[in-house]
Scaffold this active site. Structure first.
Site, PDB file in Angstrom:
ATOM      1  CB  CYS A 355      -0.975  -0.012   1.167  1.00 64.62           C
ATOM      2  SG  CYS A 355      -0.196  -0.080   2.798  1.00 64.62           S
ATOM      3  CG  HIS A 611      -4.356   0.534   4.589  1.00 66.25           C
ATOM      4  ND1 HIS A 611      -3.810  -0.324   3.653  1.00 66.25           N
ATOM      5  CD2 HIS A 611      -5.440   1.093   3.992  1.00 66.25           C
ATOM      6  CE1 HIS A 611      -4.535  -0.295   2.553  1.00 66.25           C
ATOM      7  NE2 HIS A 611      -5.517   0.561   2.737  1.00 66.25           N
TER       8      HIS A 611
END
Length: 696
Positions: A355, A611
């Site tokens: 990510c 994230h």
């Protein structure tokens, strides 16, 4: 006396004088020991109708642990508790049940196999002091084919008295643990021939002695959720809320498991851990929300990925041969962005801790040309990497709106270290490695300090928290950081990547930071004309000591022309200031207007826990904002793939277009979720100088 300690003794009455259902101490009543002698105990007895402590003979009692007492309290009527206790081996196995264990329960006068989903606390009006009842949340397995078409209302919680059999020691290879548990479990598995009518063993290598598989009570959870789990759920207005489970159980007046969740952010109307008159946990005000447990699911932003394997192949998504042409593709025009990019399976597909890389590449190349020059070079070992970056990632993103994980994995393999295939990295580390060590690109920034010029690819904000307001803008942070460290830009950067003042993934210096849509760096440039702070004429000196002066707009850089400098420093409180001379280009005339040098915001990387996602400005329009998440969803479980998603976020543009004063007064509780995430989770802001861009 503390009745919650591990040494506390409980008892069940085995011989009572009162008849069941009548007031008095009858068989099956449960209590706890306050004091005891060799032959007697003294303590209160629950649900007996007798107030206060009573004296009982030990020969009429059976001693219990707290966990046993909690399980038996949920068994009704009280006389049935002794029947449960007399089945010693079965009750011992019931006391050790944990999630995923297989049992047979009595349900609607039938024996039904099922899977234990969790051990639940039950809160009722009747008070048992510090002791709560415990019941089992069991998912019933229907064995008849017609059950597949049968819809049943929510199942009740089962007591220890409802459990008829316990299946122990399921080996890892059991089909029960691979695939659908309900399909793997049949009535024949549970009710088949077995020498023990109450304990059924699974697998040939089961050991008779392993009935108890752990010490202490089992965890309170449902499926994969337990106290401490990060979860998400839908609010009444369909907004997705995120938080941490602080309590699981059955609240008073309810008949199914609920979760007490501490939310990430305050929400008006929430509590501090109370539901009705009962307190189930404690947190800050307006952050506790109680939700039916089945409506919660693991936080999709942090779902673990399977062990590393090659990225899934997407040859079926390839277009015709024209896609392979190695020709430059400009950024997507503003008018076509939403048609090409908005939706699921759009953007760059994430795979195995990628990510940070996905968000960085999407931010830098989807709608901006500030770094397009790195896609070309004369020749060298980096030429192959540039071709992959240009053809398989940037061009494909701009042509088709989707880059499969296999394309990104090919780039990760060439970054010079195997850890880039599996481990999570920071965006600034990836950007520096890519530009410096892999592509050998000249540094993006040239920063002057103490008469020397230093090169870098990103800039880290460094300051003390007290130097700026509680909700600062990026403009304020950059100016204060430059003043604190006595820095100046040697030249105008074509691309400025600024790291916010946060350390690691958890610590944030400021709860919210406002991304400045326009960054004025005129006063941060070396050897550049600047305006007088007072009259707007050509400045000749700057004074760092005036920055903190409350009478002169504290926090802003101060420079003056000669007349204004004398007037400002004639004040008795400023006579000890030591202004510094400014240098000007030889070609600049004092009669010329002073140009302002400004950069435009084109992307913001955000992080929550581990994230990364990004917000991208895709055009000059106020509402031209996108939100990108390379792992927004997942398809196919362990052997599946991540689903990237891009959403239009016009509300971000509406918010950022407000005045600086209105932005500072904004209440996070009333913000849109996307805006709140932008302000609270900002990690890196990216700016470009349009005049220096490759395309105009």
């Amino acid at each position: 006396m503390d009745r919650t300690g591990p040494g506390q003794k409980y008892f069940i009455v085995t011989k009572g004088k009162a008849k069941p259902g009548k007031k008095g101490i009858s068989k099956g009543c449960i209590g706890y020991v306050e004091t005891e002698t060799k032959e007697e105990v003294i303590g209160p007895v629950f649900t007996s109708g007798v107030k206060g402590s009573v004296k009982l003979e030990k020969e009429n009692l059976h001693m219990l642990s707290k966990h046993q007492a909690q399980l038996l309290l949920f068994v009704s009527p009280s006389s049935k508790r002794l029947e449960v206790l007399q089945k010693e081996e079965l009750f011992r196995a019931i006391c050790c049940l944990v999630q995923s264990d297989v049992v047979v329960v009595q349900h609607k006068k039938e024996s039904k196999p099922g899977v234990v989903q969790g051990v639940m606390q039950i809160v009722r009006k009747e008070s048992y002091g510090d002791v709560t009842m415990l019941g089992f949340d069991v998912e019933i397995t229907e064995t008849e084919r017609k059950a597949a078409f049968k819809k049943e209302s929510a199942l009740p919680l089962f007591s220890a008295g409802d459990i008829l059999k316990v299946i122990i020691d399921s080996p890892p290879s059991s089909p029960l643990l691979a695939g659908n548990k309900q399909e793997a479990l049949t009535m024949k598995d549970v009710l088949g021939n077995n020498s023990d009518p109450n304990l059924v063993q699974r697998g040939q290598d089961s050991r008779n002695s392993q009935i108890s598989r752990g010490s202490g009570p089992p965890r309170m959870l449902r499926s994969t959720l337990e106290v401490g789990s990060m979860v998400e759920f839908k609010a009444i207005n369909l907004a997705t809320l995120y938080g941490v489970v602080r309590w699981i159980g059955v609240p008073e007046g309810k008949n199914q498991p609920w979760a007490g969740v501490e939310l990430d952010y305050e929400v008006k109307g929430c509590t501090d851990g109370k539901l009705g008159v009962h307190r189930y946990f404690t947190c800050n005000g307006n952050k506790a929300m109680f939700v039916v447990l089945k409506n919660c699911k693991p936080d999709s932003r942090f779902l673990p990925l399977p062990p590393y394997k090659e990225a899934p192949q997407y040859h079926e998504l390839q277009s015709d041969g024209s896609f392979e042409e190695d020709t430059d593709v400009p950024p997507i025009p503003e008018s076509k962005v939403l048609a090409l990019l908005e939706g699921r399976m759009k953007g760059i597909q994430g795979h195995y801790n990628s990510c940070y890389l996905d968000a960085s590449l999407f931010s830098l190349f989807s709608c901006c040309v500030a770094l397009d020059s790195v896609l070309h070079s004369s020749a060298g070992s980096e030429k192959h990497i540039q071709k992959i970056l240009r053809r398989d990632i940037v061009n494909r993103l701009r042509r088709q709106g989707f880059v499969p994980a296999e394309n990104v994995m090919n780039l990760r393999k060439l970054l010079g270290c195997d850890t880039y295939l599996t481990e999570e990295k920071d965006p600034e580390e990836f950007i520096s490695i890519l530009l410096n060590q892999v592509l050998s690109v000249d540094p993006l920034l040239k920063i002057r300090s103490n008469g020397k010029t230093q090169d870098s690819y990103t800039f880290q904000i460094i300051l003390e928290k007290e130097q700026v307001v509680s909700t600062p803008t990026v403009q304020q942070l950059l100016e204060t950081s430059f003043l604190t460290c006595d820095l100046k830009f040697q030249e105008i950067p074509s691309c400025l990547i600024i790291q916010m003042p946060r350390f690691g993934k958890k610590y944030k210096m400021f709860p919210q930071i406002i991304p400045s849509t326009e960054l004025d760096i005129t006063d941060l440039l070396h050897n550049t004309p600047r305006e007088c702070f007072v009259c707007g004429g050509l400045a000749a000196v700057e004074c760092y000591a005036c920055v903190s002066d409350r009478r002169l707009m504290p926090g802003r850089i101060k420079q003056y022309c000669r007349p204004c400098e004398k007037q400002v420093h004639s004040h008795r409180l400023r006579r000890d200031h030591r202004p510094r001379e400014l240098t000007l280009p030889h070609s600049f005339s004092s009669a010329d207007p002073v140009p302002r040098q400004k950069l435009e915001l084109f992307a913001v990387l955000c992080i929550e826990t581990s994230h990364y996602v990004s917000f991208v400005k895709y055009g000059p329009g106020k509402h031209s904002w996108l939100f990108f998440d390379s792992m927004a969803d997942r398809c196919g479980g362990e052997n599946g793939y991540n689903i990237p998603e891009i959403r239009a976020c016009p509300q971000v543009g509406d918010f950022l277009s407000q005045s600086e004063d209105d932005l500072a007064k904004a209440d996070p509780c009333n913000m849109d979720e996307s805006v709140k995430r932008l302000l609270c989770d900002s990690y890196m802001c990216m700016y470009q100088c349009p005049a220096l861009s490759l395309y105009r």
